[in-house]
Design an enzyme around this catalytic site. Structure first.
Site, PDB file in Angstrom:
ATOM      1  N   ASP A  31      -6.350  17.916  22.597  1.00 54.32           N
ATOM      2  CA  ASP A  31      -6.097  19.082  23.444  1.00 54.32           C
ATOM      3  C   ASP A  31      -5.375  18.624  24.720  1.00 54.32           C
ATOM      4  O   ASP A  31      -5.703  17.595  25.314  1.00 54.32           O
ATOM      5  CB  ASP A  31      -7.430  19.765  23.789  1.00 54.32           C
ATOM      6  CG  ASP A  31      -7.227  21.158  24.366  1.00 54.32           C
ATOM      7  OD1 ASP A  31      -7.575  22.134  23.675  1.00 54.32           O
ATOM      8  OD2 ASP A  31      -6.737  21.261  25.510  1.00 54.32           O
ATOM      9  N   ASN A  87     -12.852  29.754  19.450  1.00 51.73           N
ATOM     10  CA  ASN A  87     -12.672  30.930  20.298  1.00 51.73           C
ATOM     11  C   ASN A  87     -11.887  31.976  19.509  1.00 51.73           C
ATOM     12  O   ASN A  87     -10.865  31.643  18.890  1.00 51.73           O
ATOM     13  CB  ASN A  87     -11.921  30.551  21.583  1.00 51.73           C
ATOM     14  CG  ASN A  87     -12.724  29.604  22.455  1.00 51.73           C
ATOM     15  OD1 ASN A  87     -13.953  29.687  22.517  1.00 51.73           O
ATOM     16  ND2 ASN A  87     -12.050  28.685  23.131  1.00 51.73           N
ATOM     17  N   GLN A  94      -9.826  33.192  23.360  1.00 50.62           N
ATOM     18  CA  GLN A  94      -8.730  32.563  22.607  1.00 50.62           C
ATOM     19  C   GLN A  94      -7.413  32.761  23.353  1.00 50.62           C
ATOM     20  O   GLN A  94      -7.050  33.898  23.679  1.00 50.62           O
ATOM     21  CB  GLN A  94      -8.635  33.179  21.204  1.00 50.62           C
ATOM     22  CG  GLN A  94      -7.555  32.532  20.340  1.00 50.62           C
ATOM     23  CD  GLN A  94      -7.534  33.090  18.908  1.00 50.62           C
ATOM     24  OE1 GLN A  94      -8.269  34.017  18.575  1.00 50.62           O
ATOM     25  NE2 GLN A  94      -6.678  32.511  18.079  1.00 50.62           N
ATOM     26  N   SER A  95      -6.716  31.645  23.628  1.00 56.74           N
ATOM     27  CA  SER A  95      -5.454  31.745  24.364  1.00 56.74           C
ATOM     28  C   SER A  95      -4.239  31.448  23.489  1.00 56.74           C
ATOM     29  O   SER A  95      -3.123  31.819  23.842  1.00 56.74           O
ATOM     30  CB  SER A  95      -5.460  30.813  25.583  1.00 56.74           C
ATOM     31  OG  SER A  95      -5.606  29.473  25.169  1.00 56.74           O
ATOM     32  N   HIS A 100      -7.755  27.691  15.430  1.00 58.40           N
ATOM     33  CA  HIS A 100      -7.997  26.272  15.708  1.00 58.40           C
ATOM     34  C   HIS A 100      -9.468  26.029  15.983  1.00 58.40           C
ATOM     35  O   HIS A 100     -10.138  26.861  16.586  1.00 58.40           O
ATOM     36  CB  HIS A 100      -7.152  25.766  16.890  1.00 58.40           C
ATOM     37  CG  HIS A 100      -7.217  26.637  18.106  1.00 58.40           C
ATOM     38  ND1 HIS A 100      -6.512  27.815  18.215  1.00 58.40           N
ATOM     39  CD2 HIS A 100      -7.907  26.522  19.273  1.00 58.40           C
ATOM     40  CE1 HIS A 100      -6.754  28.380  19.381  1.00 58.40           C
ATOM     41  NE2 HIS A 100      -7.613  27.610  20.048  1.00 58.40           N
TER      42      HIS A 100
HETATM   43  P1  DGP Z   1      -8.107  28.494  23.019  1.00 57.83           P
HETATM   44  O1  DGP Z   1      -8.292  28.832  24.443  1.00 57.83           O
HETATM   45  O2  DGP Z   1      -9.418  28.457  22.240  1.00 57.83           O
HETATM   46  O3  DGP Z   1      -7.063  29.355  22.341  1.00 57.83           O
HETATM   47  O4  DGP Z   1      -7.584  27.011  22.991  1.00 57.83           O
HETATM   48  C1  DGP Z   1      -6.233  26.660  23.076  1.00 57.83           C
HETATM   49  C2  DGP Z   1      -6.198  25.226  23.475  1.00 57.83           C
HETATM   50  O5  DGP Z   1      -4.920  24.728  23.201  1.00 57.83           O
HETATM   51  C3  DGP Z   1      -6.470  24.956  24.937  1.00 57.83           C
HETATM   52  O6  DGP Z   1      -7.677  24.202  25.073  1.00 57.83           O
HETATM   53  C4  DGP Z   1      -5.288  24.156  25.427  1.00 57.83           C
HETATM   54  C5  DGP Z   1      -4.602  23.746  24.146  1.00 57.83           C
HETATM   55  N1  DGP Z   1      -3.151  23.695  24.223  1.00 57.83           N
HETATM   56  C6  DGP Z   1      -2.337  24.695  24.637  1.00 57.83           C
HETATM   57  N2  DGP Z   1      -1.057  24.312  24.533  1.00 57.83           N
HETATM   58  C7  DGP Z   1      -1.069  23.042  24.022  1.00 57.83           C
HETATM   59  C8  DGP Z   1      -0.045  22.119  23.695  1.00 57.83           C
HETATM   60  O7  DGP Z   1       1.161  22.364  23.831  1.00 57.83           O
HETATM   61  N3  DGP Z   1      -0.447  20.906  23.212  1.00 57.83           N
HETATM   62  C9  DGP Z   1      -1.762  20.595  23.046  1.00 57.83           C
HETATM   63  N4  DGP Z   1      -2.037  19.372  22.581  1.00 57.83           N
HETATM   64  N5  DGP Z   1      -2.749  21.454  23.339  1.00 57.83           N
HETATM   65  C10 DGP Z   1      -2.411  22.660  23.826  1.00 57.83           C
END
Ligand code: DGP
Length: 114
Positions: A31, A87, A94-95, A100
């Site tokens: 992440d 999420n 969820q963002s 995932h």
């Molecule tokens: P959620 O909030 O559950 O949808 O989690 C999305 C996650 O994705 C958040 O913890 C940050 C991660 N994330 C967002 N953009 C990127 C990216 O470009 N690369 C990586 N490795 N993680 C990302």
């Protein structure tokens, strides 16, 4: 695959993201904003928007994802336990609109989450 989905692009290798584990159907990577010493995302390569969008045909894929989580936890040496979070939707926090699993570990995690 969805053309403008961030995690579809990562799954396609468009950002040279380092995969910790990759199979025909699954990819995993760290992440970008870690919430614990180990914070790994495990995704299906197939575009599924969220847990709420699963179809019956995704049953086997979900098993693959959870087995990947288990293997990654072992690979990371998370012998004292870990947490798996999915999420889902706006209230679930969820963002990114591509299903995932968060694998979190390496410290004692609090409960309940916020
Ligand atoms: P959620 O909030 O559950 O949808 O989690 C999305 C996650 O994705 C958040 O913890 C940050 C991660 N994330 C967002 N953009 C990127 C990216 O470009 N690369 C990586 N490795 N993680 C990302």
């Amino acid at each position: 695959m969805s053309a403008d989905c961030l995690f579809c692009k990562i799954a396609r290798g468009e950002f040279s993201t380092e995969f910790l584990l990759e199979t025909e159907h699954v990819a995993s990577f760290r992440d970008i904003n870690p919430q614990a010493p180990t914070h790994i995302l495990v995704i299906p390569k197939k575009h599924i928007e969220s847990l709420a969008h699963l179809e019956a045909e995704d049953q086997g894929l979900m098993g693959e994802l959870l087995l990947a989580v288990k293997d990654l936890a072992a690979q990371e040496g998370l012998r004292d336990g870990y947490r798996v979070v999915v999420n889902t939707g706006r209230d679930g926090g969820q963002s990114v609109g591509h299903l995932h699993f968060h694998l979190l570990g390496g410290r004692a995690l609090q409960w309940p989450p916020g």
